[in-house]
Design an enzyme around this catalytic site. Structure first.
Site, mmCIF file in Angstrom:
data_model
loop_
_atom_site.group_PDB
_atom_site.id
_atom_site.type_symbol
_atom_site.label_atom_id
_atom_site.label_comp_id
_atom_site.label_asym_id
_atom_site.label_seq_id
_atom_site.Cartn_x
_atom_site.Cartn_y
_atom_site.Cartn_z
ATOM 1 N N CYS A 116 53.471 21.232 55.725
ATOM 2 C CA CYS A 116 54.563 21.145 56.898
ATOM 3 C C CYS A 116 53.785 21.337 58.247
ATOM 4 O O CYS A 116 54.494 21.295 59.330
ATOM 5 C CB CYS A 116 55.829 21.948 56.711
ATOM 6 S SG CYS A 116 56.392 21.677 55.033
ATOM 7 N N HIS A 240 58.884 24.269 63.042
ATOM 8 C CA HIS A 240 59.088 23.636 61.805
ATOM 9 C C HIS A 240 60.445 23.776 61.093
ATOM 10 O O HIS A 240 61.024 24.737 61.552
ATOM 11 C CB HIS A 240 57.964 23.999 60.562
ATOM 12 C CG HIS A 240 58.496 23.234 59.436
ATOM 13 N ND1 HIS A 240 58.626 21.938 59.068
ATOM 14 C CD2 HIS A 240 58.274 24.043 58.178
ATOM 15 C CE1 HIS A 240 58.801 21.977 57.754
ATOM 16 N NE2 HIS A 240 58.755 22.987 57.230
ATOM 17 N N ASN A 270 64.367 19.222 55.526
ATOM 18 C CA ASN A 270 63.050 19.804 55.715
ATOM 19 C C ASN A 270 62.230 18.363 55.469
ATOM 20 O O ASN A 270 62.042 17.999 54.491
ATOM 21 C CB ASN A 270 62.520 20.820 54.881
ATOM 22 C CG ASN A 270 61.074 21.128 54.843
ATOM 23 O OD1 ASN A 270 60.175 20.357 55.558
ATOM 24 N ND2 ASN A 270 60.794 22.325 54.351
HETATM 25 N N1 COA Z 1 73.632 26.592 45.643
HETATM 26 C C1 COA Z 1 74.255 27.418 45.169
HETATM 27 N N2 COA Z 1 73.805 28.821 44.832
HETATM 28 C C2 COA Z 1 72.499 28.765 44.728
HETATM 29 C C3 COA Z 1 71.707 27.949 45.119
HETATM 30 C C4 COA Z 1 72.208 26.610 45.624
HETATM 31 N N3 COA Z 1 71.596 25.370 45.895
HETATM 32 N N4 COA Z 1 70.524 28.078 45.087
HETATM 33 C C5 COA Z 1 70.336 29.358 44.598
HETATM 34 N N5 COA Z 1 71.636 29.671 44.384
HETATM 35 C C6 COA Z 1 72.300 31.153 43.949
HETATM 36 C C7 COA Z 1 71.243 31.757 43.198
HETATM 37 O O1 COA Z 1 71.269 31.551 41.882
HETATM 38 C C8 COA Z 1 71.656 33.481 43.577
HETATM 39 O O2 COA Z 1 72.663 33.572 42.672
HETATM 40 P P1 COA Z 1 72.802 35.350 42.115
HETATM 41 O O3 COA Z 1 72.991 36.139 43.381
HETATM 42 O O4 COA Z 1 74.013 35.147 41.174
HETATM 43 O O5 COA Z 1 71.565 35.304 41.241
HETATM 44 C C9 COA Z 1 72.031 33.365 45.039
HETATM 45 O O6 COA Z 1 72.350 32.018 45.323
HETATM 46 C C10 COA Z 1 70.858 33.830 45.765
HETATM 47 O O7 COA Z 1 69.713 32.828 45.555
HETATM 48 P P2 COA Z 1 68.527 33.109 46.367
HETATM 49 O O8 COA Z 1 67.402 32.467 46.023
HETATM 50 O O9 COA Z 1 68.422 34.792 46.723
HETATM 51 O O10 COA Z 1 69.027 32.636 47.823
HETATM 52 P P3 COA Z 1 68.070 32.598 49.280
HETATM 53 O O11 COA Z 1 68.883 33.226 50.261
HETATM 54 O O12 COA Z 1 66.842 33.535 48.900
HETATM 55 O O13 COA Z 1 68.141 31.303 49.728
HETATM 56 C C11 COA Z 1 66.326 29.204 49.761
HETATM 57 C C12 COA Z 1 67.108 30.145 48.879
HETATM 58 C C13 COA Z 1 65.666 28.439 48.807
HETATM 59 C C14 COA Z 1 67.430 28.680 50.677
HETATM 60 C C15 COA Z 1 65.663 30.193 50.719
HETATM 61 O O14 COA Z 1 64.995 31.093 50.008
HETATM 62 C C16 COA Z 1 64.788 29.562 51.495
HETATM 63 O O15 COA Z 1 65.013 28.704 52.119
HETATM 64 N N6 COA Z 1 63.108 29.706 51.494
HETATM 65 C C17 COA Z 1 62.204 29.028 52.115
HETATM 66 C C18 COA Z 1 61.847 27.641 51.190
HETATM 67 C C19 COA Z 1 61.251 26.782 52.127
HETATM 68 O O16 COA Z 1 61.515 26.900 53.395
HETATM 69 N N7 COA Z 1 60.392 26.001 51.676
HETATM 70 C C20 COA Z 1 59.540 24.920 52.251
HETATM 71 C C21 COA Z 1 58.605 25.550 53.255
HETATM 72 S S1 COA Z 1 57.586 24.568 53.996
#
Ligand code: COA
Length: 316
Positions: A116, A240, A270
């Site tokens: 990215c 980004h 993204n």
């Molecule tokens: N829809 C609904 N629930 C979801 C879900 C979805 N798509 N994905 C995860 N959950 C649930 C999880 O199972 C968890 O449930 P629990 O509390 O019962 O265990 C809860 O939501 C929280 O999950 P978590 O993984 O802690 O969420 P988060 O706030 O970290 O958000 C991302 C997840 C992936 C959106 C976030 O971590 C993120 O954006 N990270 C960076 C990724 C990125 O930018 N990648 C590319 C880089 S170039």
């Protein structure tokens, strides 16, 4: 941290264009096939919809030809094509070869894979080529992440999409637009975001989030220091577009108010190498730079790469 020699041959953007995947997929569309909801995706990522479909070459040809048309130049006068992509259409040859031929270019062409951060990596390389005598370089950032996304994995499928952005960079008589830059990578974090050849993207979202904010801030501060400016002098920041919470957290740490930040993630998702040019050149009602403005581009990605550049918009 390199600084730009005062007598270097400068360059500036003279044309640009964008392209998006053919099909709009909303959060509600995703909720039909996986356990998620529009509300969860908007709240955790800021994404409302994304565009998918189209090869890396096809989107690059669309954005690249728009950039050439806006610059009003003969394709044969381009001296190099730099295509940033992490999703080439073939293992061999580089997708830039396909794009070079389709656009009628008569010059060297190469792909850059910095995930990215790719567009900014490509842009710094293009400025380097102009410093070495090239007159015009076409820089494109394109990714078709939908091809490497597991559409049954709600951890990643809600984030990734397809798009492209391109710019013509032409030499100038003055110092040009680039005032400071930084390129970085930390291969020790390879396992938190990767795709095997022929496989899907696998990601530790929480760890990527945690590192992303830190490395964006660090890279942005290095570029600003190299440019001899402070954050309050910036008019526009183009980060980004991965997650609105990463963007707001990084900009908060940099001391940049959100009114100055270009955001298109709600519309595009993204799009990796395309993300910064879509936020800079797209037409989604985002913040746009004016003549003379100081603009910060800052990206991060798998690898864990980071890249930033301070530009003076329209500088001769
Ligand atoms: N829809 C609904 N629930 C979801 C879900 C979805 N798509 N994905 C995860 N959950 C649930 C999880 O199972 C968890 O449930 P629990 O509390 O019962 O265990 C809860 O939501 C929280 O999950 P978590 O993984 O802690 O969420 P988060 O706030 O970290 O958000 C991302 C997840 C992936 C959106 C976030 O971590 C993120 O954006 N990270 C960076 C990724 C990125 O930018 N990648 C590319 C880089 S170039």
């Amino acid at each position: 941290m390199p600084t730009i020699p005062s007598n270097v041959r400068g360059a500036r953007f003279t044309g640009w264009g964008v392209a998006l995947g053919e099909k709009i997929v909303t959060n509600d569309d995703l909720a039909l096939t996986m356990e998620t909801s529009d509300e969860w995706i908007r709240e955790r990522t800021g994404i409302h919809r994304r565009h998918i479909g189209g090869s890396t070459a096809a989107m690059s040809i669309e954005s690249g030809s728009a950039a050439l048309a806006m610059a009003g130049i003969d394709p044969a006068s381009i001296d190099a094509l730099v295509l940033a992509t992490t999703t080439p259409d073939r293992a061999v040859p580089a997708t830039s070869a396909t794009v070079q031929n389709a656009l009628g270019l008569r010059c060297g062409a190469f792909d850059v894979n910095a995930a990215c951060s790719g567009f900014v990596y490509g842009l710094i390389n293009a400025h380097g080529l102009i410093a070495l005598g090239a007159e015009r370089v076409l820089v494109i950032g394109t990714d078709s992440l939908s091809r490497v996304t597991d559409w049954t994995d709600r951890n990643t499928a809600i984030l990734f999409a397809d798009g492209s952005g391109a710019a013509v960079l032409e030499s100038t008589s003055g110092h040009g637009q680039l005032l400071g830059w930084d390129l970085d990578a930390d291969g020790s974090a390879e396992e938190i975001l990767f795709a095997e050849i022929g496989g899907f993207i696998r990601m530790d979202g929480k760890e990527v989030f945690r590192r992303a904010v830190r490395i964006m801030v660090d890279s942005a501060q290095k570029s600003m220091k190299a440019a001899g400016i402070t954050a309050d002098q910036l008019s526009v920041v183009v980060p980004h577009q991965a997650n609105i919470r990463i963007i707001t957290s990084a900009c908060d740490k940099l001391g940049v108010p959100m009114e100055k930040v270009s955001v298109v993630v709600h519309e595009t998702g993204n799009t990796s190498s395309a993300s910064i040019p879509l936020a800079l050149f797209g037409d989604f009602g985002q913040v746009r730079p004016k003549e003379g403005d100081l603009v910060l581009l800052v990206g991060f990605g798998a690898g864990m790469t980071a890249a930033s550049a301070v530009l003076q918009w329209g500088a001769q």
